[in-house]
Design a protein around this motif. Sequence first.
Motif, PDB file in Angstrom:
ATOM      1  N   VAL A  36       0.875  -1.176  -0.335  1.00 48.61           N
ATOM      2  CA  VAL A  36       0.101  -0.134  -0.113  1.00 48.61           C
ATOM      3  C   VAL A  36       0.988   1.355   0.002  1.00 48.61           C
ATOM      4  O   VAL A  36       0.686   2.337  -0.748  1.00 48.61           O
ATOM      5  N   GLU A  37       1.924   1.335   0.892  1.00 48.99           N
ATOM      6  CA  GLU A  37       2.995   2.270   0.931  1.00 48.99           C
ATOM      7  C   GLU A  37       3.391   2.625  -0.588  1.00 48.99           C
ATOM      8  O   GLU A  37       3.540   3.788  -1.112  1.00 48.99           O
ATOM      9  N   ALA A  38       4.059   1.442  -1.286  1.00 47.04           N
ATOM     10  CA  ALA A  38       4.672   1.577  -2.584  1.00 47.04           C
ATOM     11  C   ALA A  38       3.555   2.204  -3.608  1.00 47.04           C
ATOM     12  O   ALA A  38       3.885   3.293  -4.314  1.00 47.04           O
ATOM     13  N   SER A  44       1.597   9.448  -5.756  1.00 45.35           N
ATOM     14  CA  SER A  44       1.883  10.808  -5.286  1.00 45.35           C
ATOM     15  C   SER A  44       2.846  11.324  -6.384  1.00 45.35           C
ATOM     16  O   SER A  44       2.908  12.267  -6.546  1.00 45.35           O
ATOM     17  N   GLU A  45       3.796  10.490  -6.679  1.00 51.16           N
ATOM     18  CA  GLU A  45       5.016  10.910  -7.729  1.00 51.16           C
ATOM     19  C   GLU A  45       4.272  10.968  -9.143  1.00 51.16           C
ATOM     20  O   GLU A  45       5.093  11.077 -10.161  1.00 51.16           O
TER      21      GLU A  45
END
Length: 133
Positions: A36-38, A44-45
């Motif tokens: 989920v973080e990845a 976002s990027e």
Amino acid sequence: MKILIVEDEFVSRHVLQELLHPFGECSMAVNGKEAVEAFNLALSEKKPYNLICLDIMLPEMDGQEVLKTIREIERENKIGGLDGVKIIMTTALEDFDNIKRAFIEQCEGYLVKPITREKIITQMKELGLIKES
């Protein structure tokens, strides 16, 4: 193509990487929370993943919960339909309940281990990620 492999088992993770690296850049996550973080970081990027291969039996957050969370994040970001990441469940679980739950949460594919080159290529072609050769 940008690919995220979510697999806690070392050998399976590296087999998937070997099968998929000819098609694009592969990142790996070893648990559901990391996945989920990845996904969030890539979003976002403005460099989102095109494909996520997602195991179900994962530490910290199982693959079914990861799938549900990713689809919620996409909805919150107004990403829907064909614009969403393609998610293929890659798991040893072949019971009806897990398969049904994964498709209810909108995975695009479900492959039962062992994952072979033929299985993954066929699934990627069906999803339009690679062209017929």
